[in-house]
Design an enzyme around this catalytic site. Sequence first.
Site, PDB file in Angstrom:
ATOM      1  N   GLY A 253     -63.543  44.650 -54.832  1.00  0.00           N
ATOM      2  CA  GLY A 253     -63.866  44.188 -53.401  1.00  0.00           C
ATOM      3  C   GLY A 253     -63.491  42.906 -52.995  1.00  0.00           C
ATOM      4  O   GLY A 253     -63.978  42.510 -51.947  1.00  0.00           O
ATOM      5  N   ASP A 254     -63.240  41.787 -53.927  1.00  0.00           N
ATOM      6  CA  ASP A 254     -63.152  40.557 -53.356  1.00  0.00           C
ATOM      7  C   ASP A 254     -61.774  39.752 -54.372  1.00  0.00           C
ATOM      8  O   ASP A 254     -61.442  40.594 -55.070  1.00  0.00           O
ATOM      9  CB  ASP A 254     -64.610  39.727 -53.571  1.00  0.00           C
ATOM     10  CG  ASP A 254     -64.558  38.745 -52.670  1.00  0.00           C
ATOM     11  OD1 ASP A 254     -63.426  38.064 -52.300  1.00  0.00           O
ATOM     12  OD2 ASP A 254     -65.590  38.397 -51.982  1.00  0.00           O
ATOM     13  N   ASP A 255     -61.926  38.353 -54.274  1.00  0.00           N
ATOM     14  CA  ASP A 255     -60.746  37.909 -54.863  1.00  0.00           C
ATOM     15  C   ASP A 255     -60.573  38.339 -56.553  1.00  0.00           C
ATOM     16  O   ASP A 255     -61.485  38.411 -57.038  1.00  0.00           O
ATOM     17  CB  ASP A 255     -61.019  36.477 -54.961  1.00  0.00           C
ATOM     18  CG  ASP A 255     -61.135  35.803 -53.817  1.00  0.00           C
ATOM     19  OD1 ASP A 255     -60.756  36.472 -52.441  1.00  0.00           O
ATOM     20  OD2 ASP A 255     -61.627  34.635 -53.368  1.00  0.00           O
TER      21      ASP A 255
END
Length: 445
Positions: A253-255
Amino acid sequence: MAALHGHGVAVTVLLVVAALVLLMQCDAAETTCAGEVPARPRPETVSIVDFGGVGDGRTVNTWAFHKAVYHIQHQRRRGGTTLLVPAGTWLTGSFNLTSHMTLFLARGAVLKATQDTRSWPLVEPLPSYGRGRELPGARYTSFIHGDGLRDVVITGDKGIIDGQGDVWWNMWRQRTLQHTRPNLLEFMHSSGIHISNIVLKNSPFWNIHPVYCDNVVITNMMIIAPHDSPNTDGVDPDSSTNVCIEDSYISTGDDLVAIKSGWDEYGIAYGRPSSGITIRRVRGSSPFSGIAIGSEASGGVSNVLVEDCNIFNSGYGIHIKTNVGRGGYIRNITVNNVRMNNIRNGLRIAGDVGDHPDEHFSQLALPTVDAVSIKNVWGVNVQQPGSLEGIRNSPFTRICLSNVKLFGWRNAAWKCRDVHGAALGVQPGPCAELTTSLSSGFCSY
Ligand SMILES: *[C@@H]1O[C@H](CO)[C@@H](O)[C@H](O)[C@H]1NC(C)=O
Ligand SMILES: *[C@@H]1O[C@H](CO)[C@@H](O)[C@H](O)[C@H]1NC(C)=O
């Protein structure tokens, strides 16, 4: 006769291409970070079952893991000990590792984090952040934690570490979190860390966080979490040196990977850079960045090599992010041979992102971004090729784009300001700030 001749040429071309592909693959196979930490066979193996562990998915095994690690730590077997987790579902609270141990997850083994958040101990915030990343004060300890260790291996036969992060994500969404969420795996002040051949899923927060570490290898991993899970970064090398991440699939859900080195005045004071970071043959997707540097880079980030990566269905392909107040530097970054598909913003270097730990940061603490070389990037379905937007009193320097082709929306154009550099073979056409001149020594094909 002419047709036959044409056919022969085609076959020859095919053969040459095939040989080249083979050659490239052999090349790739030899370029590997596996040798950086000698993976030693351990003379002793113990099983979590020997310490009362029960893999039924219901029994809480925290005490068994503490006992097993205590045994390994105090027996001090020369060459270390393997702790085997056999097939089964092993529910447990967080636990520490010790030096000279291998945590081995067998095929069919699932190490599951308890969702009873009251049983997660709090630890001091990191000195280079001055506070928890999400909330002031202490933070929850990571699910599997190591501090001051040497020679630790976490590996297996595709075993799974499941953070069961949804309770944490929901607390974040409902704003009921009391402290900064726990990472899935964290090593602090450690060296000789080798993580391979397992699956990480549903981390409460960042997945792998080596901080103040040296000599870390992360290879053949699968790291997954839903795209709407908040802050589930894949790997965040932080104030660490000689970190190699390769041959992994990451979708979170992120980098996917974010290189960091501390936050504003705390990171500047602690002054521990990240350097010698290699990211190779990583592929995956994220609503945010494929490969990121920052935004917390106050201790400095240098000598980064990103190679042979494949980023798809993501927000940003390559994303270098910093802000006034960060200080530090981002320097000697090389990105080579990256493919992108279905990306909102191919390349972004930005001087105005991210928040601050508190109001005490200095407006004079301007970060520098220098010698960033992005080469051989090929993207399709890219909405916006990119933006390079520096800081007025600290423009980005020696930014090189070479053979960067990002296809997608008609009329999409680069956005640039406060940036100096060069562009060669860039499509769509680069902005005027990047002079297209072959004589630029720092930028070549
Ligand atoms: C785990 O390590 C931390 C230091 O990193 C320590 O404070 C804590 O007491 C340890 N927990 C156990 C159960 O040994
Ligand atoms: C730049 O970084 C690379 C690693 O990507 C390293 O090999 C090289 O020595 C560095 N150059 C300088 C001038 O530090």
